[in-house]
Scaffold this motif. Structure first.
Motif, PDB file in Angstrom:
ATOM      1  N   PHE A 253      49.003  30.405  24.161  1.00 59.75           N
ATOM      2  CA  PHE A 253      47.767  31.089  24.313  1.00 59.75           C
ATOM      3  C   PHE A 253      46.998  30.518  25.496  1.00 59.75           C
ATOM      4  N   ILE A 254      47.064  31.406  26.458  1.00 54.10           N
ATOM      5  CA  ILE A 254      46.341  30.956  27.999  1.00 54.10           C
ATOM      6  C   ILE A 254      45.427  32.263  28.205  1.00 54.10           C
ATOM      7  N   THR A 255      44.232  31.901  28.290  1.00 46.83           N
ATOM      8  CA  THR A 255      43.279  32.810  29.048  1.00 46.83           C
ATOM      9  C   THR A 255      43.382  32.613  30.578  1.00 46.83           C
ATOM     10  N   CYS A 256      43.409  33.860  31.260  1.00 37.15           N
ATOM     11  CA  CYS A 256      43.430  33.395  32.791  1.00 37.15           C
ATOM     12  C   CYS A 256      42.971  34.789  33.506  1.00 37.15           C
ATOM     13  N   VAL A 257      42.659  34.337  34.690  1.00 34.30           N
ATOM     14  CA  VAL A 257      42.122  35.568  35.602  1.00 34.30           C
ATOM     15  C   VAL A 257      43.229  35.412  36.881  1.00 34.30           C
ATOM     16  N   LEU A 258      43.601  36.425  37.330  1.00 33.50           N
ATOM     17  CA  LEU A 258      44.379  36.353  38.386  1.00 33.50           C
ATOM     18  C   LEU A 258      43.237  37.020  39.628  1.00 33.50           C
ATOM     19  N   GLY A 259      43.470  36.547  40.797  1.00 35.57           N
ATOM     20  CA  GLY A 259      42.862  37.066  41.815  1.00 35.57           C
ATOM     21  C   GLY A 259      43.645  37.335  43.139  1.00 35.57           C
ATOM     22  N   GLU A 260      43.075  38.269  43.932  1.00 38.85           N
ATOM     23  CA  GLU A 260      43.690  38.347  45.225  1.00 38.85           C
ATOM     24  C   GLU A 260      42.940  39.238  46.202  1.00 38.85           C
ATOM     25  N   ILE A 261      42.702  38.526  47.384  1.00 41.07           N
ATOM     26  CA  ILE A 261      42.025  38.732  48.412  1.00 41.07           C
ATOM     27  C   ILE A 261      42.814  39.165  49.682  1.00 41.07           C
ATOM     28  N   PRO A 262      43.129  40.508  49.847  1.00 44.13           N
ATOM     29  CA  PRO A 262      43.994  41.146  50.883  1.00 44.13           C
ATOM     30  C   PRO A 262      43.574  40.600  52.384  1.00 44.13           C
ATOM     31  N   SER A 263      44.446  40.231  53.226  1.00 42.28           N
ATOM     32  CA  SER A 263      44.128  39.839  54.498  1.00 42.28           C
ATOM     33  C   SER A 263      44.166  41.143  55.489  1.00 42.28           C
ATOM     34  N   GLY A 264      43.305  40.917  56.658  1.00 44.28           N
ATOM     35  CA  GLY A 264      43.673  42.101  57.547  1.00 44.28           C
ATOM     36  C   GLY A 264      42.795  43.366  57.210  1.00 44.28           C
ATOM     37  N   THR A 265      41.918  43.218  56.290  1.00 48.88           N
ATOM     38  CA  THR A 265      41.123  44.605  55.824  1.00 48.88           C
ATOM     39  C   THR A 265      39.802  44.368  56.579  1.00 48.88           C
ATOM     40  N   GLY A 266      39.189  45.417  57.296  1.00 48.40           N
ATOM     41  CA  GLY A 266      37.858  45.599  57.762  1.00 48.40           C
ATOM     42  C   GLY A 266      36.732  45.226  56.766  1.00 48.40           C
ATOM     43  N   LEU A 273      42.595  40.429  38.053  1.00 49.71           N
ATOM     44  CA  LEU A 273      43.070  40.872  36.890  1.00 49.71           C
ATOM     45  C   LEU A 273      42.839  39.888  35.618  1.00 49.71           C
ATOM     46  N   ASN A 274      42.055  40.126  34.636  1.00 49.48           N
ATOM     47  CA  ASN A 274      41.507  39.417  33.808  1.00 49.48           C
ATOM     48  C   ASN A 274      42.234  39.448  32.558  1.00 49.48           C
ATOM     49  N   ARG A 275      42.942  38.609  32.033  1.00 51.22           N
ATOM     50  CA  ARG A 275      43.661  38.215  30.499  1.00 51.22           C
ATOM     51  C   ARG A 275      42.885  37.498  29.720  1.00 51.22           C
ATOM     52  N   GLY A 276      41.669  38.032  29.075  1.00 48.79           N
ATOM     53  CA  GLY A 276      40.985  37.391  28.062  1.00 48.79           C
ATOM     54  C   GLY A 276      40.260  36.324  28.588  1.00 48.79           C
ATOM     55  N   HIS A 277      39.810  36.089  29.869  1.00 50.79           N
ATOM     56  CA  HIS A 277      39.211  34.917  30.296  1.00 50.79           C
ATOM     57  C   HIS A 277      37.706  35.179  30.808  1.00 50.79           C
ATOM     58  N   PRO A 278      36.702  34.247  30.888  1.00 47.95           N
ATOM     59  CA  PRO A 278      35.377  34.675  31.118  1.00 47.95           C
ATOM     60  C   PRO A 278      35.135  35.256  32.498  1.00 47.95           C
ATOM     61  N   GLU A 279      34.188  36.226  32.351  1.00 50.74           N
ATOM     62  CA  GLU A 279      34.020  37.108  33.588  1.00 50.74           C
ATOM     63  C   GLU A 279      33.811  36.344  34.690  1.00 50.74           C
ATOM     64  N   PRO A 280      34.258  36.542  36.148  1.00 48.22           N
ATOM     65  CA  PRO A 280      33.843  35.607  37.207  1.00 48.22           C
ATOM     66  C   PRO A 280      32.566  36.291  37.653  1.00 48.22           C
ATOM     67  N   LEU A 281      31.970  35.448  38.544  1.00 43.50           N
ATOM     68  CA  LEU A 281      30.657  35.782  39.115  1.00 43.50           C
ATOM     69  C   LEU A 281      30.967  36.070  40.685  1.00 43.50           C
ATOM     70  N   LEU A 282      30.263  37.097  41.020  1.00 44.16           N
ATOM     71  CA  LEU A 282      30.145  37.219  42.618  1.00 44.16           C
ATOM     72  C   LEU A 282      28.699  36.994  43.199  1.00 44.16           C
ATOM     73  N   LEU A 283      28.482  35.992  43.930  1.00 36.13           N
ATOM     74  CA  LEU A 283      27.205  35.663  44.539  1.00 36.13           C
ATOM     75  C   LEU A 283      27.042  35.996  45.826  1.00 36.13           C
ATOM     76  N   HIS A 284      26.296  36.912  46.224  1.00 33.88           N
ATOM     77  CA  HIS A 284      25.872  37.701  47.476  1.00 33.88           C
ATOM     78  C   HIS A 284      25.095  36.695  48.132  1.00 33.88           C
ATOM     79  N   GLY A 285      25.002  36.764  49.452  1.00 34.35           N
ATOM     80  CA  GLY A 285      24.471  35.943  50.441  1.00 34.35           C
ATOM     81  C   GLY A 285      22.805  36.065  50.269  1.00 34.35           C
ATOM     82  N   ASP A 286      22.235  37.183  49.810  1.00 37.29           N
ATOM     83  CA  ASP A 286      20.978  37.196  49.711  1.00 37.29           C
ATOM     84  C   ASP A 286      20.365  37.066  48.432  1.00 37.29           C
ATOM     85  N   GLY A 287      21.338  36.612  47.424  1.00 41.39           N
ATOM     86  CA  GLY A 287      20.928  35.844  46.096  1.00 41.39           C
ATOM     87  C   GLY A 287      21.196  36.942  45.067  1.00 41.39           C
ATOM     88  N   ARG A 288      21.637  37.961  45.263  1.00 41.67           N
ATOM     89  CA  ARG A 288      22.062  38.816  44.291  1.00 41.67           C
ATOM     90  C   ARG A 288      23.434  38.407  43.672  1.00 41.67           C
TER      91      ARG A 288
END
Length: 410
Positions: A253-266, A273-288
Motif C-alpha cells: 500500500f503506497i500513496t504516490c504522486v507522479l509528476g512531469e514537467i515537459p521540456s521545450g514548451t513556451g 497523477l495522484n494515487r491517494g496522496h496529499p495534494e501538492p501545492l503550487l506557490l506562485h512568485g507573487d505569494g498566491r
C-alpha cells in the motif's frame, strides 16, 4: 539533503542554516558544550573535594567515596588514558592522606586503598566497553548514511533548467531512512518526479521504497506517459510482493504522486497523477498558492485488486517564478501539544521564497516549532522551482521576502 531555517513563531521563516532561530540553536549548543566541560573536570573536582573533606574532618571520617567516584565518572566520558590517570591520582590521594595521618599500614587505610584501586580497574573496563560500543555505533551510522545515499540520493540542485531541493526526516530517532520516498529524473519526456509514502514501517517499508524507486527510475526513461509509469509501478509491487514476504507486511500500500514537467514548451506545463496522496501545492512568485487537488480520487499503488479504472494525469500551469511543493503525510499529520494538525497551505499562503531550498528549510523549521521538536511519522519534502527572469542561478544567501503585499494568508 537536510537543512534548517527558523523564524519567529507563527511565521514561516527564511532559508539557510538557522536564520531567525539561530540564537536558540547556538544557545543550546553552547549550553551542551558547557555541560560537557563541567562533566569532564568533575573527576578532578571530586578528588580535590575528597582531600579537603578528609583534612577538615575528624579521623573517623574519610573522603574515600569521593576518590572512588572520580574514576567511575571519568570512565564513560574520557579517554582510556584520562581514566587511568584519574584512578592513579585517586589512589595517590588515599596514600598521601594516610601518610600525613601516620596510618599508612593500618587495616582501614589498606582497605580504602584496595577499594579505590579496584574501582579504578573497573572504570578502565567500563571505558573500554563504552569505546567499543561507540565505534560500533559510528560504523552502523556510516552504513545507514550510505544506505540512505544509495536508496534516496540527493538530487542535483539544477535539473533541466529547474531548481530542485529535497528534505527527508525520519521519525525514528537516529534513523536515516524510513517509508517515505522521492525521486527526480531528467528523461526524454521532460523532468519526471515522484513522492510517495509506504504503508508500514521498518525494514519492510524500506524494501518497498527500494522497489518503487527502482521501478520508477526505469519506467520514467522509457514509458511515454505518467499513466504508463503508474502501471509499471503497480506491476513491480505485485511482482515483488510475491517474491518477498517482507513486502506483505506493508500490504503493498503506497500513496504516490507522479509528476512531469515537459521540456521545450513556451508556457510552463505541469502534469500530475495522484494515487491517494496529499495534494501538492503550487506557490506562485507573487505569494498566491494553489492546492493541486485531483479531479477524481484514485486508490494508492498496490490496491488494484480493490478496483481498476484508467489513470488520468491532470495538467496545470507552471509559470516562471512558481515552485511546486510535494510532501508526505508526515507534514500534514504533524500536531502540536493541543492536537492541532499542521496546515501547510495556510502557513505558506502569501509568502514568497527565493527558491526551493529556502522554502524547505523554512517549512521544516516551522513544522519543528509547531510540534515542539517531536515527530510521529517520517516526512519527505520535494520542491521544484521554475526560475523567473532575473533569478540567480545559486541563491543560498538571498534573504526571504515576507508576505506579498495585500495577501491575507495565515
Amino acid at each position: 539533503m537536510r537543512g534548517t531555517g527558523r523564524q519567529e513563531s507563527g511565521v514561516v521563516g527564511s532559508g539557510g542554516r538557522d536564520n531567525g532561530g539561530s540564537a536558540g540553536s547556538d544557545g543550546r549548543a553552547a549550553g551542551s558544550g558547557a555541560a560537557r566541560q563541567v562533566v569532564r573536570v568533575l573527576p578532578g573536582v571530586l578528588i580535590v573535594l575528597g582531600l579537603v573533606f578528609d583534612l577538615l574532618t575528624p579521623p573517623s571520617f574519610t573522603g574515600s567515596p569521593f576518590f572512588s567516584a572520580a574514576p567511575l565518572i571519568a570512565a564513560p566520558l574520557s579517554t582510556l588514558r584520562a581514566t587511568a590517570l584519574t584512578g592513579l591520582l585517586a589512589s595517590l590521594a588515599v596514600v598521601l592522606l594516610h601518610a600525613l595521618n601516620g596510618t599508612t599500614w593500618e587495616v582501614e587505610a589498606l582497605t580504602e586503598l584496595v577499594t579505590v584501586m579496584t574501582v579504578s580497574g573497573l572504570a578502565l573496563l567500563i571505558n573500554r566497553v563504552v569505546r567499543r560500543s561507540g565505534e560500533r555505533l559510528a560504523s552502523a551510522r556510516g552504513i545507514a548514511e550510505a544506505a540512505q545515499r544509495a536508496v534516496l540520493p540527493t538530487p542535483a540542485e539544477r535539473i533541466a533548467g529547474l531548481h530542485v531541493s529535497a528534505w527527508y526526516e525520519a521519525a525514528q530517532a537516529d534513523a536515516f531512512i524510513g517509508g517515505d520516498l522521492y525521486a527526480v529524473q531528467d528523461t526524454p519526456y521532460g523532468v519526471r518526479l515522484a513522492v510517495g509514502d509506504v504503508r508500514g514501517k521498518g525494514l519492510g517499508a524500506v524494501e518497498a521504497v527500494a522497489v518503487v524507486l527502482g521501478a520508477f527510475r526505469e519506467a520514467a526513461e522509457t514509458e511515454p506517459t505518467l499513466e504508463c509509469v503508474a502501471r509499471r509501478l503497480e506491476r513491480a509491487l505485485a511482482r515483488e510482493g510475491v517474491r518477498r514476504d517482507s513486502l506483505d507486511a506493508v500490504e503493498g500500500f503506497i500513496t504516490c504522486v507522479l509528476g512531469e514537467i515537459p521540456s521545450g514548451t513556451g508556457v510552463g506545463v505541469l502534469r500530475l497523477l495522484n494515487r491517494g496522496h496529499p495534494e501538492p501545492l503550487l506557490l506562485h512568485g507573487d505569494g498566491r498558492l494553489a492546492v493541486l487537488a485531483p479531479g477524481e480520487p484514485a486508490l494508492p499503488l498496490g490496491m488494484g485488486e480493490l478496483g481498476v479504472w484508467p489513470d488520468r494525469a491532470e495538467e496545470w500551469g507552471f509559470p516562471a517564478g512558481a515552485t511546486l511543493l510535494l510532501y508526505t503525510d508526515g507534514l500534514t499529520e504533524a500536531r502540536d501539544r493541543a492536537g492541532v494538525f499542521y496546515q501547510p497551505a495556510d502557513r505558506l499562503r502569501g509568502r514568497v521564497f527565493p527558491g526551493p531550498q529556502e522554502l524547505l528549510s523554512a517549512l521544516s523549521s516551522d513544522v519543528r516549532r509547531h510540534t515542539g521538536g517531536g515527530a510521529t511519522d517520517d516526512m519527505a519534502l520535494l520542491a521544484v522551482g521554475r526560475p523567473g527572469e532575473g533569478q540567480p542561478e545559486r541563491r543560498r544567501t538571498v534573504p526571504v521576502v515576507g508576505r506579498a503585499p495585500g495577501s491575507d494568508g495565515a
